[in-house]
Design a protein around this motif. Structure first.
Motif, PDB file in Angstrom:
ATOM      1  N   THR A  47       0.825  -1.217   0.000  1.00 19.18           N
ATOM      2  CA  THR A  47       0.000   0.000   0.000  1.00 19.18           C
ATOM      3  C   THR A  47       0.855   1.261   0.000  1.00 19.18           C
ATOM      4  O   THR A  47       0.524   2.246  -0.637  1.00 19.18           O
ATOM      5  CB  THR A  47      -0.934   0.049   1.218  1.00 19.18           C
ATOM      6  OG1 THR A  47      -0.145   0.022   2.419  1.00 19.18           O
ATOM      7  CG2 THR A  47      -1.912  -1.120   1.213  1.00 19.18           C
ATOM      8  N   HIS A  48       1.940   1.258   0.798  1.00 18.73           N
ATOM      9  CA  HIS A  48       2.796   2.447   0.846  1.00 18.73           C
ATOM     10  C   HIS A  48       4.143   2.098   1.477  1.00 18.73           C
ATOM     11  O   HIS A  48       4.315   0.999   2.007  1.00 18.73           O
ATOM     12  CB  HIS A  48       2.111   3.603   1.566  1.00 18.73           C
ATOM     13  CG  HIS A  48       1.890   3.383   3.036  1.00 18.73           C
ATOM     14  ND1 HIS A  48       0.976   2.477   3.524  1.00 18.73           N
ATOM     15  CD2 HIS A  48       2.461   3.966   4.119  1.00 18.73           C
ATOM     16  CE1 HIS A  48       0.993   2.512   4.848  1.00 18.73           C
ATOM     17  NE2 HIS A  48       1.889   3.396   5.239  1.00 18.73           N
ATOM     18  N   ALA A  49       5.080   3.046   1.433  1.00 23.12           N
ATOM     19  CA  ALA A  49       6.487   2.722   1.702  1.00 23.12           C
ATOM     20  C   ALA A  49       6.886   2.754   3.177  1.00 23.12           C
ATOM     21  O   ALA A  49       8.048   2.558   3.499  1.00 23.12           O
ATOM     22  CB  ALA A  49       7.385   3.670   0.904  1.00 23.12           C
ATOM     23  N   HIS A  50       5.943   3.008   4.098  1.00 24.42           N
ATOM     24  CA  HIS A  50       6.315   2.982   5.514  1.00 24.42           C
ATOM     25  C   HIS A  50       6.801   1.596   5.924  1.00 24.42           C
ATOM     26  O   HIS A  50       6.320   0.578   5.418  1.00 24.42           O
ATOM     27  CB  HIS A  50       5.125   3.393   6.385  1.00 24.42           C
ATOM     28  CG  HIS A  50       5.012   4.890   6.513  1.00 24.42           C
ATOM     29  ND1 HIS A  50       3.802   5.525   6.657  1.00 24.42           N
ATOM     30  CD2 HIS A  50       5.938   5.869   6.491  1.00 24.42           C
ATOM     31  CE1 HIS A  50       4.001   6.835   6.746  1.00 24.42           C
ATOM     32  NE2 HIS A  50       5.293   7.063   6.641  1.00 24.42           N
ATOM     33  N   ALA A  51       7.723   1.586   6.864  1.00 21.37           N
ATOM     34  CA  ALA A  51       8.445   0.361   7.198  1.00 21.37           C
ATOM     35  C   ALA A  51       7.546  -0.768   7.687  1.00 21.37           C
ATOM     36  O   ALA A  51       7.878  -1.944   7.513  1.00 21.37           O
ATOM     37  CB  ALA A  51       9.495   0.678   8.261  1.00 21.37           C
ATOM     38  N   ASP A  52       6.418  -0.445   8.306  1.00 24.58           N
ATOM     39  CA  ASP A  52       5.564  -1.523   8.807  1.00 24.58           C
ATOM     40  C   ASP A  52       4.672  -2.111   7.704  1.00 24.58           C
ATOM     41  O   ASP A  52       4.004  -3.112   7.914  1.00 24.58           O
ATOM     42  CB  ASP A  52       4.715  -1.053   9.996  1.00 24.58           C
ATOM     43  CG  ASP A  52       3.894   0.183   9.700  1.00 24.58           C
ATOM     44  OD1 ASP A  52       4.379   1.042   8.930  1.00 24.58           O
ATOM     45  OD2 ASP A  52       2.782   0.312  10.237  1.00 24.58           O
ATOM     46  N   HIS A  53       4.658  -1.487   6.549  1.00 20.49           N
ATOM     47  CA  HIS A  53       3.839  -1.995   5.440  1.00 20.49           C
ATOM     48  C   HIS A  53       4.700  -2.559   4.311  1.00 20.49           C
ATOM     49  O   HIS A  53       4.337  -3.556   3.702  1.00 20.49           O
ATOM     50  CB  HIS A  53       2.925  -0.883   4.910  1.00 20.49           C
ATOM     51  CG  HIS A  53       1.942  -0.422   5.940  1.00 20.49           C
ATOM     52  ND1 HIS A  53       0.642  -0.858   5.967  1.00 20.49           N
ATOM     53  CD2 HIS A  53       2.091   0.396   7.007  1.00 20.49           C
ATOM     54  CE1 HIS A  53       0.023  -0.314   7.008  1.00 20.49           C
ATOM     55  NE2 HIS A  53       0.879   0.456   7.648  1.00 20.49           N
ATOM     56  N   ALA A  54       5.824  -1.917   4.029  1.00 20.64           N
ATOM     57  CA  ALA A  54       6.731  -2.385   2.975  1.00 20.64           C
ATOM     58  C   ALA A  54       7.954  -2.990   3.655  1.00 20.64           C
ATOM     59  O   ALA A  54       8.884  -2.278   4.032  1.00 20.64           O
ATOM     60  CB  ALA A  54       7.139  -1.230   2.078  1.00 20.64           C
ATOM     61  N   GLY A 114      -4.345   9.018   0.282  1.00 23.11           N
ATOM     62  CA  GLY A 114      -4.154  10.331   0.909  1.00 23.11           C
ATOM     63  C   GLY A 114      -3.253  10.320   2.134  1.00 23.11           C
ATOM     64  O   GLY A 114      -3.201  11.287   2.890  1.00 23.11           O
ATOM     65  N   HIS A 115      -2.534   9.236   2.380  1.00 17.38           N
ATOM     66  CA  HIS A 115      -1.725   9.076   3.600  1.00 17.38           C
ATOM     67  C   HIS A 115      -0.355   9.736   3.421  1.00 17.38           C
ATOM     68  O   HIS A 115       0.012  10.630   4.194  1.00 17.38           O
ATOM     69  CB  HIS A 115      -1.603   7.575   3.866  1.00 17.38           C
ATOM     70  CG  HIS A 115      -0.698   7.181   4.986  1.00 17.38           C
ATOM     71  ND1 HIS A 115      -0.844   7.661   6.269  1.00 17.38           N
ATOM     72  CD2 HIS A 115       0.366   6.313   5.030  1.00 17.38           C
ATOM     73  CE1 HIS A 115       0.086   7.113   7.049  1.00 17.38           C
ATOM     74  NE2 HIS A 115       0.831   6.309   6.318  1.00 17.38           N
ATOM     75  N   VAL A 116       0.387   9.303   2.412  1.00 15.36           N
ATOM     76  CA  VAL A 116       1.670   9.914   2.050  1.00 15.36           C
ATOM     77  C   VAL A 116       1.734   9.861   0.512  1.00 15.36           C
ATOM     78  O   VAL A 116       0.939   9.157  -0.099  1.00 15.36           O
ATOM     79  CB  VAL A 116       2.873   9.149   2.659  1.00 15.36           C
ATOM     80  CG1 VAL A 116       2.845   9.210   4.178  1.00 15.36           C
ATOM     81  CG2 VAL A 116       2.899   7.688   2.204  1.00 15.36           C
ATOM     82  N   GLY A 136      -5.036   0.174   3.805  1.00 11.26           N
ATOM     83  CA  GLY A 136      -3.684   0.593   4.185  1.00 11.26           C
ATOM     84  C   GLY A 136      -3.838   1.665   5.245  1.00 11.26           C
ATOM     85  O   GLY A 136      -4.799   1.663   6.008  1.00 11.26           O
ATOM     86  N   ASP A 137      -2.900   2.597   5.321  1.00  5.15           N
ATOM     87  CA  ASP A 137      -3.101   3.772   6.173  1.00  5.15           C
ATOM     88  C   ASP A 137      -3.730   4.841   5.295  1.00  5.15           C
ATOM     89  O   ASP A 137      -3.383   4.958   4.126  1.00  5.15           O
ATOM     90  CB  ASP A 137      -1.754   4.286   6.700  1.00  5.15           C
ATOM     91  CG  ASP A 137      -1.098   3.294   7.661  1.00  5.15           C
ATOM     92  OD1 ASP A 137      -1.812   2.416   8.190  1.00  5.15           O
ATOM     93  OD2 ASP A 137       0.118   3.398   7.871  1.00  5.15           O
ATOM     94  N   TYR A 138      -4.651   5.648   5.856  1.00  2.00           N
ATOM     95  CA  TYR A 138      -5.270   6.660   5.010  1.00  2.00           C
ATOM     96  C   TYR A 138      -5.687   7.895   5.780  1.00  2.00           C
ATOM     97  O   TYR A 138      -5.802   7.882   7.006  1.00  2.00           O
ATOM     98  CB  TYR A 138      -6.457   6.087   4.236  1.00  2.00           C
ATOM     99  CG  TYR A 138      -7.666   5.699   5.072  1.00  2.00           C
ATOM    100  CD1 TYR A 138      -7.705   4.464   5.722  1.00  2.00           C
ATOM    101  CD2 TYR A 138      -8.765   6.542   5.175  1.00  2.00           C
ATOM    102  CE1 TYR A 138      -8.816   4.087   6.457  1.00  2.00           C
ATOM    103  CE2 TYR A 138      -9.888   6.172   5.906  1.00  2.00           C
ATOM    104  CZ  TYR A 138      -9.912   4.942   6.556  1.00  2.00           C
ATOM    105  OH  TYR A 138     -11.009   4.572   7.285  1.00  2.00           O
ATOM    106  N   GLU A 183       4.082   6.530  14.605  1.00  2.00           N
ATOM    107  CA  GLU A 183       2.827   6.702  13.891  1.00  2.00           C
ATOM    108  C   GLU A 183       3.166   6.661  12.417  1.00  2.00           C
ATOM    109  O   GLU A 183       3.591   7.652  11.831  1.00  2.00           O
ATOM    110  CB  GLU A 183       2.221   8.061  14.275  1.00  2.00           C
ATOM    111  CG  GLU A 183       0.895   8.322  13.632  1.00  2.00           C
ATOM    112  CD  GLU A 183       0.628   9.791  13.614  1.00  2.00           C
ATOM    113  OE1 GLU A 183       0.260  10.293  12.565  1.00  2.00           O
ATOM    114  OE2 GLU A 183       0.816  10.436  14.650  1.00  2.00           O
ATOM    115  N   THR A 184       3.014   5.464  11.805  1.00  2.00           N
ATOM    116  CA  THR A 184       3.564   5.317  10.449  1.00  2.00           C
ATOM    117  C   THR A 184       2.548   4.945   9.410  1.00  2.00           C
ATOM    118  O   THR A 184       1.656   4.356   9.547  1.00  2.00           O
ATOM    119  CB  THR A 184       4.669   4.259  10.436  1.00  2.00           C
ATOM    120  OG1 THR A 184       4.161   3.076  11.053  1.00  2.00           O
ATOM    121  CG2 THR A 184       5.871   4.750  11.158  1.00  2.00           C
TER     122      THR A 184
HETATM  123 ZN   LIG Z   1       1.890   4.564   7.097  1.00  7.84          ZN
END
Ligand SMILES: [Zn+2]
Ligand SMILES: [Zn+2]
Lengths: 338, 530
Positions: A34-41, A89-91, A110-112, A337-338
């Protein structure tokens, strides 16, 4: 409703029809990110699929990986599943993942964040039968103010620090929050300095075409007196470390959704806390869920128990899903908060 | 109230003392006098009486916010502060007309005369008319739990800056039995009439704890020592033919201790004594537990009066013959005190707290070791040449308390903290061993660093055995050294004991659970010191 389009495993959210995972936390063959934050990617997957906006930071962080990209709105068929990305809309580059199998649609948020920040592609509601949503700020005490009001508040603080002859030091997560803050800052007040970790991310995003204001990287040679009236953008952990010591008497502030709670704000021992989050607030979560038209909602990372109960009362069929995303991150909220 | 809310935000928004004082001084220079007076009152612990219960406020706020009560309660549990939770959940408002702090407080006080539905309507309308930051302050006024992160000392310093009046003099003016209804800013701060409030106490002199041994204090000949009694520090005032008794917390406790009425038979008018109120029998203090039964009782039944009669052991003389003695050296004040009390009968309600004679610091250390047996908390050291100065200062007075009681115990329950620590597990229940079992005997929630609390919190999350509401049961793994100041029998507790001021002294990572102390050990302590 039959067998689920997605199932929940100890490796992550899994699509049996397409044999792929979404943001898995253990190594898998095929990961949709979903996005490049460490807990997702996370590192270690054989193949990755992400948006073109997410890819550069992922490569920067994960090195040589087998990564394919797919633009928002395009559909690809994996096995019997049709998969598409939609802005979260998260990052910058962040996506919701829509998965359709045999006419049944599930969406992973994902995060949004629902309010546009002028930097990330604005959140786009997607109709779904089932919606898997984060709920990091799933309590009614979390309510964000408008981007313009926040920018005015931050710039006021910076200007007043400058008037006192002190550097202004603002702590924010290196990917997303930091760049969003950069676009909010009023560069006429003074120069903007950045911590190395933030500047590295800036460089990647600039190279991929994002317009960011000019910044000066802080190096071991940097002297505070050469940059009077500066705002220093730091990672949250750097804010409390010896790194921050090179800017004596700095007025320190954190930017995080957790700063809405006075007790947490005070525990940071910062001079100021700006309530700025890359996650949806209470109203945003509720609006996003309503807009999907979903009857079934799975809640994950955040105030899951409370939010599920609320959704049940609102007439949804709601369940809690345990994941290994760091959204809860109550221990050191500003960092994680990622 | 906009300027008051802004003041609160300014104080809350900085950790620097000078910035806080400057913000407050600025407010004292510009705010209306009635608001200044209320601000002084609030910051010296003089709160308006509560006119709405917290339960009603929760219900009204949940309703006004369109939330079920359970969700409001869950939010409150996370935020840890009722006033803040209400301010955060209510629909946004830009705020309406500005009214003064004093006007708002006046209305809040008047609520007590209204029926509940009218009270509710007024509160909800008030919320609607206030902006979010004003609402928070308003709720704090309603709930009466007002803290602004500013000590009384800083408030006094700011007021001194704003008025140009000497800080120590101001501290004295702000003492005593006043409220914004009974005085004015002019009468309290600017031009007080000394005869207007004969009950007014002097600011108490306080001491820091001496770390280590007193050898660094120099020549022992320059110092006096006395026992530090374990009671209620108080000031007994005889003026205008009437007596008043103040506690150190600046509470007027005259009526709770009728024994002191007789002080007028023994002491002349114009006398102010600093001493310790204790339960005493036959000239000797009783354990603190005896006095504890008297604390908080506004009227004292005869039986209790006989069981735990109170008297004062006098430390210092602050006023004699109506003359303020505070600038005189301790040596002289003490001599006059001894003269004043010499020859009083043993049943007089005031007696002398005997000096502890010593020649060397080593002598004194040996005497200190006997404190507990005498029911004292340790020793007080006072420089013979020092004046009596209000507040806590380093240099002239030191308290040299005995080492606390110590016991090794294992954590078995954890609960999240409140406010500042709303998102950490900080409130633990500890147990000692009893054969095969662990018996809980105390709770403690302070003494660890934030880093340690974070570590424990992560561990608790991963190792929760069971949840009982907000409480989590965890396996008995982590051993802590618990310190406390006293022990007493308590039939209400499973362990049969209750501790005074328990806190975590250390996380004993080096200790296995097999080595925690036993219930038998606690019972021995109770038998010896309870
Ligand atoms: Zn995130
Ligand atoms: Zn996340």
């Amino acid at each position: 409703m039959g067998k689920g389009v997605l199932t929940f495993t100890d490796r992550g959210i899994y699509c049996p029809a397409g044999d792929f995972y979404i943001d898995p936390w253990r190594p898998v063959d095929r990961a949709v990110i979903t996005h490049a934050h460490a807990d997702h990617a996370r590192p270690g997957h054989a193949r990755y699929l992400a948006t073109p906006g997410t890819a550069p930071v992922m490569r920067h962080r994960l090195g040589e990986i087998a990564l394919e990209t797919q633009a928002y709105g395009e559909t690809r068929t994996i096995g019997d599943a049709h998969v598409s990305f939609h802005p979260a809309g998260h990052v910058p580059g962040s996506a919701q993942v829509r998965v359709e199998v045999g006419g049944e649609v599930w969406v992973v948020s994902g995060d949004y964040k629902t309010e546009a920040d002028g930097l990330s592609e604005p959140f786009e509601p997607v109709r779904a039968h089932a919606f898997i949503t984060e709920c990091t700020f799933g309590l009614p005490v979390f309510r964000w103010r408008s981007e313009a009001a926040l920018a005015a508040e931050i710039n006021r603080w910076w200007a007043s620090a400058r008037a006192d002859g002190r550097p202004a030091m603002l702590g924010a997560y290196a990917l997303g929050k930091a760049q969003r803050l950069l676009t909010m800052l009023d560069g006429t007040i003074g120069p903007i300095l950045t911590h190395g970790a933030i500047e590295n991310t800036n460089a990647v995003l600039r190279a991929s075409g994002l317009a960011l204001p000019d910044t000066i990287r802080v190096t071991p040679e940097t002297k505070a007196k050469d940059h009077s009236g500066a705002l220093v953008l730091a990672t949250p952990s750097a804010l409390g470390s010896t790194w921050a010591g090179r800017f004596p008497r700095a007025s320190k502030a954190f930017a995080s959704g957790w700063m809405a709670v006075r007790g947490i704000r005070r525990r940071r021992a910062a001079d100021k806390g700006f309530v700025i989050s890359d996650h949806a607030d209470w109203a945003g979560l509720n609006a996003a869920i309503a807009a999907t038209g979903a009857e079934r909602v799975f809640v994950t990372h955040g105030y899951t128990a409370q939010f599920r109960r609320w959704l049940e009362a609102e007439g949804y069929d709601a369940e809690i899903v345990e994941t290994e995303f760091d959204g809860e991150a109550l221990d050191s909220p500003a960092e994680d908060e990622t | 109230m906009k300027d008051f809310a802004a003041l609160f935000a300014a104080l809350d928004g900085t950790t620097r003392t000078n910035a806080k004082v400057a913000a407050l001084a600025g407010y004292f220079e510009t705010a209306p006098e009635a608001d200044r007076l209320w601000t002084i009152a609030l910051l010296s612990g003089r709160r308006p009486k509560r006119t709405v219960t917290a339960t009603r406020l929760r219900e009204w706020a949940a309703e006004a916010a369109g939330l079920p009560l359970w969700l409001f309660e869950e939010s409150y549990a996370v935020v840890g502060d009722l006033a803040e939770t209400i301010a955060l959940v209510l629909p946004e408002s830009d705020g309406g007309a500005d009214r003064s702090l004093a006007a708002w407080i006046g209305d809040i006080r008047a609520l007590s005369a209204l029926e509940e539905p009218a009270r509710r309507d007024w509160v909800v309308a008030a919320w609607e008319s206030l902006a979010t930051d004003e609402r928070f302050v308003f709720n704090k006024l309603l709930t009466g739990g007002f803290r602004m992160g500013v000590s009384r000392k800083l408030m006094t310093r700011a007021l001194a800056q704003a008025t140009g009046i000497d800080e120590a003099e101001l501290a004295h003016r702000l003492m005593g039995d006043w409220s914004p209804e009974t005085t004015s800013y002019e009468a309290l701060v600017l031009a007080p009439d000394p005869s207007a409030d004969l009950s007014k106490p002097y600011p108490f002199a306080l001491a820091y704890q001496l770390d280590g041994v007193p050898d660094d204090l120099g020549d022992p000949g320059g110092w006096a020592a006395e026992w530090k009694w374990d009671g209620i520090r108080g000031q007994l005032i005889l003026r205008g033919g009437v007596h008043h008794l103040w506690s150190r917390g600046e509470e007027l406790i005259t009526d709770r201790f009728p024994e002191f009425l007789r002080a007028r038979d023994f002491l002349p008018d114009g006398t102010v004594i600093d001493g310790e109120v204790l339960a005493m029998k036959g000239g000797a203090p009783l354990p603190f537990n005896a006095l504890q039964k008297r604390i908080g009782r506004k009227t004292v039944p005869k039986k209790l009066l006989a069981e735990a009669p109170a008297a004062m052991l006098a430390y210092d003389l602050l006023e004699a013959g109506g003359e303020d003695l505070r600038d005189a050296p301790y040596r002289d004040r003490r001599a006059r005190l001894e003269g004043l009390l010499a020859g009083l009968p043993p049943d007089a309600p005031v007696g002398l707290s005997e000096a502890v004679p010593f020649v060397t610091w080593t002598d004194l250390a040996a005497l200190r070791a006997t404190s507990r047996a005498r029911l004292a908390e340790g020793l007080m050291l006072k420089r013979l040449g020092s004046p009596y100065r209000g507040g806590r200062r380093k240099g002239d007075w030191w308290k040299w308390k005995v080492d606390p009681f110590s016991i090794d115990a294992v954590m078995i329950y954890a609960q999240a903290g409140h406010g500042r620590r709303a998102n950490l597990f900080t409130d633990f229940t500890f147990a000692v061993r009893d054969g095969e079992n662990f018996v809980p005997f105390t709770k403690a929630y302070s003494g660890l660093t934030d880093a340690e609390f974070r570590e424990i919190t992560a561990w608790v999350r991963k190792n929760t055995l069971e949840r009982y509401g907000p409480v989590r049961a965890v396996p008995p793994v982590h051993v802590f050294e618990i310190h406390f100041e006293g022990i007493q029998a308590s039939p209400r507790h499973k362990s049969g004991v209750a501790l005074r001021f328990p806190r975590m002294a250390r996380w004993r990572r080096d200790k296995p659970v097999a080595e925690v102390d036993t219930l038998g050990h606690l019972r021995d302590m109770l038998a010896t010191y309870g």
